[in-house]
Design a protein around this motif. Sequence first.
Motif, PDB file in Angstrom:
ATOM      1  N   LEU A 196       0.821  -1.213   0.000  1.00  0.00           N
ATOM      2  CA  LEU A 196       0.000   0.000   0.000  1.00  0.00           C
ATOM      3  C   LEU A 196       0.858   1.268   0.000  1.00  0.00           C
ATOM      4  CD1 LEU A 196      -2.788  -1.042   2.539  1.00  0.00           C
ATOM      5  CD2 LEU A 196      -3.045  -0.753   0.061  1.00  0.00           C
ATOM      6  N   GLY A 197       2.157   1.116  -0.214  1.00  0.00           N
ATOM      7  CA  GLY A 197       3.052   2.260  -0.119  1.00  0.00           C
ATOM      8  C   GLY A 197       2.678   3.406  -1.041  1.00  0.00           C
ATOM      9  N   VAL A 198       2.406   3.103  -2.312  1.00  0.00           N
ATOM     10  CA  VAL A 198       2.061   4.156  -3.274  1.00  0.00           C
ATOM     11  C   VAL A 198       0.714   4.780  -2.907  1.00  0.00           C
ATOM     12  CG1 VAL A 198       1.559   4.659  -5.688  1.00  0.00           C
ATOM     13  CG2 VAL A 198       3.425   3.097  -5.113  1.00  0.00           C
ATOM     14  N   SER A 199      -0.274   3.958  -2.562  1.00  0.00           N
ATOM     15  CA  SER A 199      -1.595   4.471  -2.190  1.00  0.00           C
ATOM     16  C   SER A 199      -1.510   5.369  -0.961  1.00  0.00           C
ATOM     17  CB  SER A 199      -2.550   3.306  -1.900  1.00  0.00           C
ATOM     18  OG  SER A 199      -2.734   2.519  -3.050  1.00  0.00           O
ATOM     19  N   ASN A 200      -0.722   4.947   0.029  1.00  0.00           N
ATOM     20  CA  ASN A 200      -0.585   5.755   1.238  1.00  0.00           C
ATOM     21  C   ASN A 200       0.119   7.079   0.947  1.00  0.00           C
ATOM     22  OD1 ASN A 200      -1.907   3.874   2.819  1.00  0.00           O
ATOM     23  ND2 ASN A 200      -0.030   2.900   3.539  1.00  0.00           N
ATOM     24  N   ALA A 201       1.125   7.026   0.075  1.00  0.00           N
ATOM     25  CA  ALA A 201       1.814   8.261  -0.301  1.00  0.00           C
ATOM     26  C   ALA A 201       0.853   9.217  -0.996  1.00  0.00           C
ATOM     27  CB  ALA A 201       2.999   7.932  -1.212  1.00  0.00           C
ATOM     28  N   MET A 202       0.033   8.668  -1.880  1.00  0.00           N
ATOM     29  CA  MET A 202      -0.943   9.487  -2.603  1.00  0.00           C
ATOM     30  C   MET A 202      -1.935  10.141  -1.631  1.00  0.00           C
ATOM     31  SD  MET A 202      -3.345   8.109  -5.698  1.00  0.00           S
ATOM     32  CE  MET A 202      -4.270   9.206  -6.775  1.00  0.00           C
ATOM     33  N   GLU A 203      -2.444   9.362  -0.682  1.00  0.00           N
ATOM     34  CA  GLU A 203      -3.410   9.892   0.271  1.00  0.00           C
ATOM     35  C   GLU A 203      -2.764  10.925   1.208  1.00  0.00           C
ATOM     36  OE1 GLU A 203      -6.761   9.382   0.317  1.00  0.00           O
ATOM     37  OE2 GLU A 203      -6.269   8.464  -1.605  1.00  0.00           O
ATOM     38  N   SER A 204      -1.493  10.714   1.534  1.00  0.00           N
ATOM     39  CA  SER A 204      -0.823  11.681   2.403  1.00  0.00           C
ATOM     40  C   SER A 204      -0.715  13.039   1.720  1.00  0.00           C
ATOM     41  CB  SER A 204       0.569  11.170   2.790  1.00  0.00           C
ATOM     42  OG  SER A 204       1.500  11.332   1.727  1.00  0.00           O
ATOM     43  N   LEU A 205      -0.477  13.032   0.404  1.00  0.00           N
ATOM     44  CA  LEU A 205      -0.411  14.295  -0.332  1.00  0.00           C
ATOM     45  C   LEU A 205      -1.785  14.959  -0.399  1.00  0.00           C
ATOM     46  CD1 LEU A 205       1.991  13.412  -3.294  1.00  0.00           C
ATOM     47  CD2 LEU A 205       2.521  14.642  -1.180  1.00  0.00           C
ATOM     48  N   LYS A 206      -2.821  14.156  -0.601  1.00  0.00           N
ATOM     49  CA  LYS A 206      -4.179  14.721  -0.608  1.00  0.00           C
ATOM     50  C   LYS A 206      -4.489  15.404   0.732  1.00  0.00           C
ATOM     51  CE  LYS A 206      -6.304  11.394  -3.814  1.00  0.00           C
ATOM     52  NZ  LYS A 206      -7.297  10.297  -3.922  1.00  0.00           N
ATOM     53  N   ALA A 207      -3.924  14.840   1.820  1.00  0.00           N
ATOM     54  CA  ALA A 207      -4.178  15.373   3.151  1.00  0.00           C
ATOM     55  C   ALA A 207      -3.310  16.586   3.468  1.00  0.00           C
ATOM     56  CB  ALA A 207      -3.948  14.285   4.187  1.00  0.00           C
ATOM     57  N   GLY A 208      -2.338  16.883   2.593  1.00  0.00           N
ATOM     58  CA  GLY A 208      -1.535  18.084   2.805  1.00  0.00           C
ATOM     59  C   GLY A 208      -0.083  17.863   3.134  1.00  0.00           C
ATOM     60  N   ALA A 209       0.421  16.628   3.049  1.00  0.00           N
ATOM     61  CA  ALA A 209       1.840  16.385   3.322  1.00  0.00           C
ATOM     62  C   ALA A 209       2.698  17.249   2.402  1.00  0.00           C
ATOM     63  CB  ALA A 209       2.168  14.903   3.133  1.00  0.00           C
ATOM     64  N   ASP A 210       3.820  17.721   2.943  1.00  0.00           N
ATOM     65  CA  ASP A 210       4.689  18.639   2.205  1.00  0.00           C
ATOM     66  C   ASP A 210       5.816  17.920   1.472  1.00  0.00           C
ATOM     67  OD1 ASP A 210       3.568  21.259   3.323  1.00  0.00           O
ATOM     68  OD2 ASP A 210       4.041  20.128   5.141  1.00  0.00           O
ATOM     69  N   GLY A 211       6.028  16.651   1.807  1.00  0.00           N
ATOM     70  CA  GLY A 211       7.100  15.912   1.154  1.00  0.00           C
ATOM     71  C   GLY A 211       6.902  14.418   1.298  1.00  0.00           C
ATOM     72  N   LEU A 212       7.602  13.653   0.449  1.00  0.00           N
ATOM     73  CA  LEU A 212       7.554  12.188   0.489  1.00  0.00           C
ATOM     74  C   LEU A 212       8.968  11.634   0.527  1.00  0.00           C
ATOM     75  CD1 LEU A 212       4.907  11.330  -2.280  1.00  0.00           C
ATOM     76  CD2 LEU A 212       4.544  11.333   0.202  1.00  0.00           C
ATOM     77  N   HIS A 213       9.125  10.500   1.215  1.00  0.00           N
ATOM     78  CA  HIS A 213      10.378   9.757   1.197  1.00  0.00           C
ATOM     79  C   HIS A 213      10.167   8.515   0.323  1.00  0.00           C
ATOM     80  CE1 HIS A 213      11.620  11.418   5.441  1.00  0.00           C
ATOM     81  NE2 HIS A 213      11.313  12.369   4.565  1.00  0.00           N
ATOM     82  N   LEU A 214      11.015   8.328  -0.666  1.00  0.00           N
ATOM     83  CA  LEU A 214      10.872   7.217  -1.606  1.00  0.00           C
ATOM     84  C   LEU A 214      12.225   6.543  -1.807  1.00  0.00           C
ATOM     85  CD1 LEU A 214       8.780   9.186  -4.279  1.00  0.00           C
ATOM     86  CD2 LEU A 214       7.880   7.728  -2.447  1.00  0.00           C
ATOM     87  N   THR A 215      12.202   5.330  -2.352  1.00  0.00           N
ATOM     88  CA  THR A 215      13.455   4.660  -2.711  1.00  0.00           C
ATOM     89  C   THR A 215      13.362   4.126  -4.132  1.00  0.00           C
ATOM     90  OG1 THR A 215      12.762   2.487  -1.860  1.00  0.00           O
ATOM     91  CG2 THR A 215      13.929   3.936  -0.332  1.00  0.00           C
ATOM     92  N   VAL A 216      14.503   4.074  -4.791  1.00  0.00           N
ATOM     93  CA  VAL A 216      14.576   3.500  -6.134  1.00  0.00           C
ATOM     94  C   VAL A 216      14.272   2.006  -6.050  1.00  0.00           C
ATOM     95  CG1 VAL A 216      16.076   3.056  -8.127  1.00  0.00           C
ATOM     96  CG2 VAL A 216      16.264   5.219  -6.865  1.00  0.00           C
ATOM     97  N   ASN A 217      13.392   1.534  -6.909  1.00  0.00           N
ATOM     98  CA  ASN A 217      12.958   0.129  -6.964  1.00  0.00           C
ATOM     99  C   ASN A 217      12.239  -0.326  -5.694  1.00  0.00           C
ATOM    100  OD1 ASN A 217      14.164   0.086  -9.480  1.00  0.00           O
ATOM    101  ND2 ASN A 217      16.033  -0.906  -8.768  1.00  0.00           N
ATOM    102  N   GLY A 218      11.843   0.646  -4.839  1.00  0.00           N
ATOM    103  CA  GLY A 218      11.144   0.278  -3.606  1.00  0.00           C
ATOM    104  C   GLY A 218      12.019  -0.472  -2.629  1.00  0.00           C
ATOM    105  N   MET A 219      13.349  -0.283  -2.732  1.00  0.00           N
ATOM    106  CA  MET A 219      14.250  -0.989  -1.820  1.00  0.00           C
ATOM    107  C   MET A 219      14.005  -0.562  -0.382  1.00  0.00           C
ATOM    108  SD  MET A 219      17.805  -1.001  -3.953  1.00  0.00           S
ATOM    109  CE  MET A 219      18.645  -1.798  -2.591  1.00  0.00           C
ATOM    110  N   GLY A 220      14.340  -1.461   0.542  1.00  0.00           N
ATOM    111  CA  GLY A 220      14.180  -1.164   1.951  1.00  0.00           C
ATOM    112  C   GLY A 220      13.983  -2.433   2.751  1.00  0.00           C
ATOM    113  N   GLU A 221      13.921  -2.263   4.054  1.00  0.00           N
ATOM    114  CA  GLU A 221      13.783  -3.406   4.956  1.00  0.00           C
ATOM    115  C   GLU A 221      12.441  -4.116   4.725  1.00  0.00           C
ATOM    116  OE1 GLU A 221      15.447  -4.060   9.451  1.00  0.00           O
ATOM    117  OE2 GLU A 221      14.391  -2.213   8.985  1.00  0.00           O
TER     118      GLU A 221
END
Length: 506
Positions: free
Chosen positions: A212-237
């Motif tokens: 749900l990472g992309v969906s949550n990022a999208m909704e956070s922007l709709k709610a007024g978030a000023d920035g997003l943290h992302l990774t290339v290829n969705g890498m991460g723990e």
Amino acid sequence: MPKRRIEIMDTTLRDGEQTSTVSFSASEKLTIAKLLLEELKVDRIEIASARVSEGEFQAVKDITDWAAENGYLEQVEVLTFVDNGVSLQWMEEAGAKVQNLLTKGSLNHLTHQLKKTPNQHFSEVKEVVDLASEKGIVTNVYLEDWSNGMRNSKAYVFEFLEFLKSQNIARIMLPDTLGVLTPQESFNFIKEIKDKYPDLHFDFHAHNDYDLGVSNAMESLKAGADGLHLTVNGMGERAGNAPMSSTIAVINDFMPDIKMGVNEKVLYTVSKLVENFSGVMIPANKPIVGANVFTQTAGIHADGDNKKNLYFSDLMPERFGRTRQYALGKASGKANIQKNLQQLGLQLNDEDLKKVTQRIIELGDKKQVVTKEDLPYIISDVLDRTYEEKVTVNSYVLTHSKGLKPSTTVSITIEGETFEANSQGDGQFDAFMNATRNVFKKKKIVLPQLIDYAVRIPPGSNSDALCETIITWKNESKEFKTRGLDSDQTVSAIKATEKMLNIIIN
């Protein structure tokens, strides 16, 4: 109404490096950092955690030296800890100027991990922020486990935010540390915070445990978030972070009131570089950057693309520095093949196109993948019939056993008459040739001498579908070549031999 500008922070080199088995070298980190800032044009990059290792220190030093020379130093960030200034000392020595201070965003983490009260924690955070200010270091603050904090200890989160409001910090960063939020929660939680603190800058940091990472990022922007943290290829723990490529495409296509500086045409280039450096392969069906996502397989889709681009969408491959491909396999129709021929600058008449289509379908039935680069070889093989087919290799059995010489039994029809023979040889193909000679002895025909045998895959092909064998033969009067094409090396040699048999019998 003017568009709202948001920041994109890439954390591939810090959070993304927490992918299991991944460790970038100092030179790899510097190369990726340059590409992210200069070409992809993200606003900020988080490149390391303080105090990790000597190698990490050197990587940060290399990046900050380059960033200082090129005007990017304020866009380079390092994760730090509430540790009485030890992380800040490490940062100073490495030349970094922006700290992302890790603090506790849930009462559960604070109570059970740090075993401290909110006031104790806030006091220690203040000491680090004040010390950073004295050293000329900009502070952003992470609220670790913020998502569970909002679910289970909201009063604590807002007490913490009220405290942070009075501190000398640039950004407050809200991570869904365990990737547990739903899109509706992402919207509600961030809207509640932005409504209360409209003048503070809030980043949202999504993880992808429920995909749900992309969906949550999208909704956070709709709610007024000023920035997003992302990774290339969705890498991460664990399941990784919200992926850069998909999130950028979604914002560009579905959020017209938002603008950002990311150059989406470079997304694929960055993706492939990170894939190579990390050793973590991109799934073929990964949106935007996967190998298959701009490939039409069904013939009806290729036909539709020929007729007013019926199967096109806003996700045009050219946006991301890619091109549309038309897969060749058992689902291929003439339209797929025509598309590939157009890209190669080749033309075939209807009859020849039908023959080539049939050959590709045969290969597809063997579960083989055929590439555009294979096409000229298939065409040459299928259309290289300048003789009447008077000889057919009906069947053969090839055996290769440990301790025994390879042997072959073969059935060959010559001008309507069928013969069988068997023989041994130094290898399977040598045994096949010996058995074939035995057949032709019955017709009192001497086969030409094999003087050269070359095997290759079509240059540029990245598939295992085709193997081309070119055999040079010599009889009393001349040398000549025949070629065979198949997914199996020995079978391709047998096909080349069958062509030779037809040539000499004609």
